[in-house]
Design an enzyme around this catalytic site. Structure first.
Site, short mmCIF file in Angstrom:
data_model
loop_
_atom_site.label_atom_id
_atom_site.label_comp_id
_atom_site.label_asym_id
_atom_site.label_seq_id
_atom_site.Cartn_x
_atom_site.Cartn_y
_atom_site.Cartn_z
CG HIS A 95 -0.34 0.21 2.51
ND1 HIS A 95 -0.08 -0.81 3.39
CD2 HIS A 95 0.07 1.33 3.14
CE1 HIS A 95 0.46 -0.33 4.49
NE2 HIS A 95 0.57 0.99 4.35
CG ASP B 127 -0.07 -4.11 2.75
OD1 ASP B 127 0.22 -3.55 1.69
OD2 ASP B 127 -0.38 -3.49 3.79
N GLY C 275 2.58 6.67 8.09
CA GLY C 275 3.91 6.84 7.53
C GLY C 275 4.89 5.78 7.97
CB SER D 44 3.06 1.78 5.94
OG SER D 44 1.82 1.99 6.51
CG LEU E 142 -8.55 0.08 -21.22
CD1 LEU E 142 -7.99 -0.12 -22.64
CD2 LEU E 142 -9.79 -0.78 -21.02
N GLY E 143 -6.52 2.54 -18.87
CA GLY E 143 -6.70 3.98 -18.70
C GLY E 143 -8.15 4.43 -18.66
CB VAL E 144 -11.31 3.30 -18.61
CG1 VAL E 144 -10.99 3.49 -20.08
CG2 VAL E 144 -11.27 1.81 -18.25
#
Length: 402
Positions: A146, A177, A258, A260, A318-320
């Protein structure tokens, strides 16, 4: 009854916009190939993607009771002010209590092999900060997934020397994670010392990290191990899409946003875990991934494993942004000059197939794209606003870290 805790938000290094309500697919957690981003007129996206300190939460916290023996805390997180994976710290977070020992400044020995990680969230115009650990002298770094999720650029500072490097994502294990980075042109770096004996209940530990995203001071939060082999249930803010992290070390170290990806040290200064999650309010409960668990996943990344759990490099993009629609995945927004935009796919269109595989929902589109790699050319079929079915060969590009 399960007790509820709330993971901390990430530290941020710059002001970020407030996101609008997100389409359904934007709240899907830990799906490789998720094609939901923001750019231009699109709202800044915040994707709930794990049980974390340092990312993916933005709602006010509530006081919680310490979990009873045998119960599983439910770690609920949501979307708040910030960008794609990066959030400002709202009031109420901190996981402190009257019995917690205040965090101090880390010693010179405690920052050896520890790095600050700042990510550029290019699709939302923000930055987020976290922590990591140097595993090899040539710059292999372990951190939480994350911490780098949604990153379009990563800058790493070696705390013991002040050296700065750009970093690339080598691989990730999102459901655990865990992420592995590689620093560019690094050599001769000091590394953290890993423990091989594990920890015991009641053992003294210290959580070290970039609390609050302060580049001038690294914190060290002392505590003790309060439970072993803990499981926590992560869910979105609405309580949907539950997911578990298991086998965690529970401590009462007062970790902060922070921290993490930072080390959990034992009394000998060896790393026994990676700081990952914490409660907010009430008695302090923080959680770390055992270092043996994390290093097993690092080994799989090194071996080139690429499956449902371990992913190599960056996802195909794909960019959507998408939402469930009638008979397919409805396009909610398109990244300017991205693959979809170049193919003529626009907001309001409905994707009905990818590579000949039918798409009936936003999840179907995510799943279909998850099987692709950057650079792959794939046929995308969609129905436009006029009701006309169109198909185009679309070359996918590398997306932000997942």
């Amino acid at each position: 009854m399960n007790d509820e805790t709330t993971p901390l938000p990430p530290a941020t290094t710059d002001a970020q916009p407030t996101p609008a309500a997100l389409p359904t697919a934007l709240t899907t957690r830990r799906r490789r190939g998720l094609q939901a981003v923001a750019a231009g007129a699109l709202a800044a996206t915040g994707i709930a993607t794990g049980v974390v300190i340092g990312a993916h939460t933005g709602s006010a916290s509530a006081a919680v009771a310490a979990p009873s023996a045998g119960t599983e805390p439910v770690v609920t997180f949501g979307r708040g002010p910030g960008g794609y994976g990066g959030y400002a710290t709202p009031p109420g977070y901190g996981g402190s209590s009257s019995t917690a020992t205040a965090a101090g400044t880390a010693t010179a020995d405690q920052v050896v092999g520890v790095v600050d990680i700042v990510t550029e969230l290019g699709y939302s115009g923000g930055e987020a900060a976290g922590t990591g650990m140097v595993l090899t002298a040539d710059g292999e770094v372990l951190t939480n997934n994350h911490v780098v999720e949604g990153a379009t650029g990563i800058t790493v500072t070696v705390l013991s020397t002040g050296e700065q490097f750009t970093a690339t994502v080598v691989g990730t294990a999102p459901t655990a994670d865990v992420a592995v980075l590689q620093l560019s042109d690094a050599s001769g770096l000091d590394t953290v010392q890993l423990d091989s004996d594990g920890v015991e209940l009641g053992e003294a530990v210290t959580a070290v990290g970039n609390a609050g995203g302060d580049p001038t001071s690294t914190s060290a939060a002392p505590g003790t191990v309060t439970a072993l082999d803990r499981s926590i249930t992560a869910s979105s803010e609405s309580g949907t899409d539950p997911e578990q992290l298991t086998g965690l070390i529970e401590t009462n170290a007062d970790v902060q946003a922070g921290d993490s990806g930072g080390p959990l040290f034992d009394a000998d200064g060896e790393v026994v875990g990676m700081d990952t999650a914490a409660s907010s309010g009430g008695a302090v409960q923080s959680y770390a991934i055992p270092i043996d668990t994390a290093m097993d996943l690092v080994g799989q990344v090194r071996d080139g494993v690429d499956d449902a759990t371990v992913h190599q490099g960056l996802p195909a993009f794909l960019g959507v942004s998408v939402a469930d629609g009638t008979g397919g995945a409805t396009i909610a927004g398109v990244v300017a000059d991205g693959p979809a935009d170049q193919a003529g796919i626009g907001a309001g269109d409905v994707v009905t197939a990818v590579g000949g595989t039918p798409v009936g929902s936003a999840d179907d589109l995510t799943t279909a794209l998850a099987a692709q790699d950057p650079g792959d050319e794939v046929g995308v079929t969609w129905t436009d606003a006029a009701g006309t079915s169109q198909t185009a060969a679309v070359t996918l590009v590398a997306g932000p870290a997942d």
